[in-house]
Scaffold this active site. Structure first.
Site, PDB file in Angstrom:
ATOM      1  N   LYS A  11       0.765  -1.423  -0.029  1.00  0.00           N
ATOM      2  CA  LYS A  11       0.017  -0.164   0.117  1.00  0.00           C
ATOM      3  C   LYS A  11       0.826   1.213  -0.064  1.00  0.00           C
ATOM      4  O   LYS A  11       2.222   1.288   0.508  1.00  0.00           O
ATOM      5  CB  LYS A  11      -1.056   0.150   1.181  1.00  0.00           C
ATOM      6  CG  LYS A  11      -0.270   0.185   2.717  1.00  0.00           C
ATOM      7  CD  LYS A  11      -0.259   1.658   2.995  1.00  0.00           C
ATOM      8  CE  LYS A  11       0.741   1.889   4.086  1.00  0.00           C
ATOM      9  NZ  LYS A  11       1.261   2.858   5.002  1.00  0.00           N
ATOM     10  N   ASP A 138      -2.477  -1.656  10.310  1.00  0.00           N
ATOM     11  CA  ASP A 138      -2.561  -1.481   8.470  1.00  0.00           C
ATOM     12  C   ASP A 138      -3.391  -2.797   8.124  1.00  0.00           C
ATOM     13  O   ASP A 138      -3.776  -2.837   6.845  1.00  0.00           O
ATOM     14  CB  ASP A 138      -1.219  -1.415   8.003  1.00  0.00           C
ATOM     15  CG  ASP A 138      -1.012  -0.011   8.144  1.00  0.00           C
ATOM     16  OD1 ASP A 138      -1.821   1.035   8.276  1.00  0.00           O
ATOM     17  OD2 ASP A 138       0.179   0.090   7.493  1.00  0.00           O
TER      18      ASP A 138
HETATM   19  O1  C5P Z   1      -0.198  -1.391  14.865  1.00  0.00           O
HETATM   20  P1  C5P Z   1       1.055  -1.303  14.635  1.00  0.00           P
HETATM   21  O2  C5P Z   1       2.030  -2.527  15.267  1.00  0.00           O
HETATM   22  O3  C5P Z   1       1.419  -1.376  13.122  1.00  0.00           O
HETATM   23  O4  C5P Z   1       1.986   0.072  15.002  1.00  0.00           O
HETATM   24  C1  C5P Z   1       2.997   0.312  15.270  1.00  0.00           C
HETATM   25  C2  C5P Z   1       3.504   1.335  16.018  1.00  0.00           C
HETATM   26  O5  C5P Z   1       3.126   2.420  15.753  1.00  0.00           O
HETATM   27  C3  C5P Z   1       2.817   1.212  17.575  1.00  0.00           C
HETATM   28  O6  C5P Z   1       3.366   0.664  18.495  1.00  0.00           O
HETATM   29  C4  C5P Z   1       2.496   2.421  17.898  1.00  0.00           C
HETATM   30  O7  C5P Z   1       3.760   3.141  18.282  1.00  0.00           O
HETATM   31  C5  C5P Z   1       2.555   3.411  16.470  1.00  0.00           C
HETATM   32  N1  C5P Z   1       1.085   3.800  16.038  1.00  0.00           N
HETATM   33  C6  C5P Z   1       0.375   4.636  16.519  1.00  0.00           C
HETATM   34  N2  C5P Z   1      -0.942   4.940  16.034  1.00  0.00           N
HETATM   35  C7  C5P Z   1      -1.115   4.343  15.100  1.00  0.00           C
HETATM   36  C8  C5P Z   1      -0.741   3.174  14.526  1.00  0.00           C
HETATM   37  C9  C5P Z   1       0.733   3.050  14.966  1.00  0.00           C
HETATM   38  O8  C5P Z   1       0.861   5.281  17.542  1.00  0.00           O
HETATM   39  N3  C5P Z   1      -2.749   4.676  14.689  1.00  0.00           N
END
Ligand code: C5P
Length: 286
Positions: A11, A138
């Site tokens: 993406k 995502d």
């Molecule tokens: O959800 P994911 O593991 O992809 O997110 C990785 C990191 O990115 C999270 O630990 C957080 O620090 C940050 N994040 C966030 N807000 C979001 C998505 C991700 O703070 N909406």
């Protein structure tokens, strides 16, 4: 042995805005996502024995539960009660890793879709997205693909009219990014520049490619280290000088991409970038 091959598409963020920090530590986002015709190939194979095994063609990627593909399988099993004596997941990576292109999340989404089919669990889209959100922010978008507005943590999705046909040049610089750190740097900053997500959405509704392209922006570009910011800016300049209608960074970076109307111009931009960068791709929206 039952075997299934799946495409896991990358993406790009046409726009990316971060609104505020939530009590759960995540941030509320507002962004337009677009899937592209560049993807990993996932193969699922059930076996009589062996438990859960993962193999990838990238030596530095974990083959254990740290791999998002394995996490997706484990969460699927926990949620549905489906078990297998042996499940092998092969991930052939084509999407650059740690690039801001949701490669790992897309692999996880493909595993969820595949297991739903292989096991006959028959989960609906909402239930699959619920499992996916536990693997990564995502993943729900990656299950859906196409052009979509993503809000909340990224799991509140609204399908949008497709990005008009175009040529996309993608280039990943070599500097690494630490996603939580970039979110941290955004906090308490007065942002100089924000994307026009509503304007880009209207342009999509009108099928206006230049209108979308000129509204693209990603707030993370504003909190890179100065040297990184200069490198992103220089790739954007090269893309625009070659004829891109607009260019921006995707996700938390470092990947930069440009949208082109004219294939020859896109080819010339990709060739010019390939002199300096290894990860350069010419693709299209899907
Ligand atoms: O959800 P994911 O593991 O992809 O997110 C990785 C990191 O990115 C999270 O630990 C957080 O620090 C940050 N994040 C966030 N807000 C979001 C998505 C991700 O703070 N909406």
């Amino acid at each position: 042995m039952p075997r299934l091959e799946l495409q896991a598409r990358a993406k790009l963020n046409l726009t990316l805005d971060v609104l505020d920090r939530r009590p759960d530590g995540y941030h509320n986002m507002r962004m337009i996502m677009q899937s592209v015709d560049l993807g990993d190939k996932i193969t699922l194979e059930t076996r009589p024995t062996g438990g859960l095994t993962v193999h990838t063609n990238m030596k530095f990627l974990p083959n254990d539960e740290r791999n998002l593909a394995a996490q997706a399988a484990l969460r699927f099993a926990a949620q549905t009660g489906k078990r297998w004596d042996g499940l092998h997941i092969n991930v052939q990576k084509n999407i650059p890793v740690c690039a801001g292109m949701a490669g790992g999340s897309s692999d996880a989404a493909a595993v969820l879709r595949g297991l739903n089919e292989l096991t006959g669990a028959g989960l609906d889209a909402e239930a699959l997205a619920g499992i996916g959100a536990g693997v990564g922010s995502d993943v729900p978008y990656c299950l859906m693909g196409g052009t979509a507005l993503a809000e909340g943590r990224g799991e509140r999705l609204t399908p949008l009219p497709p990005l008009p046909a175009c040529h996309i040049v993608i280039c990943k610089p070599r500097f690494p990014v630490a996603t939580p750190k970039l979110f941290e740097r955004l906090r308490g900053r007065k942002l100089r520049c924000r994307p026009d997500t509503d304007g880009a959405r209207r342009a999509l509704e009108e099928g206006d490619l230049p209108g979308v392209a000129r509204r693209m922006y990603n707030v993370f570009e504003g909190v890179l280290q100065p040297r990184q910011e200069r490198e992103v800016a220089s790739i954007k300049h090269l893309l625009v000088n070659c004829g891109a209608l607009g260019a921006t960074m995707s996700g938390t970076g470092p990947t930069v991409f440009g949208l082109f109307n004219v294939e020859q111009q896109a080819l010339a931009a990709a060739e010019a970038l390939a002199v300096q960068y290894r990860d350069v791709f010419l693709t299209r929206p899907v």
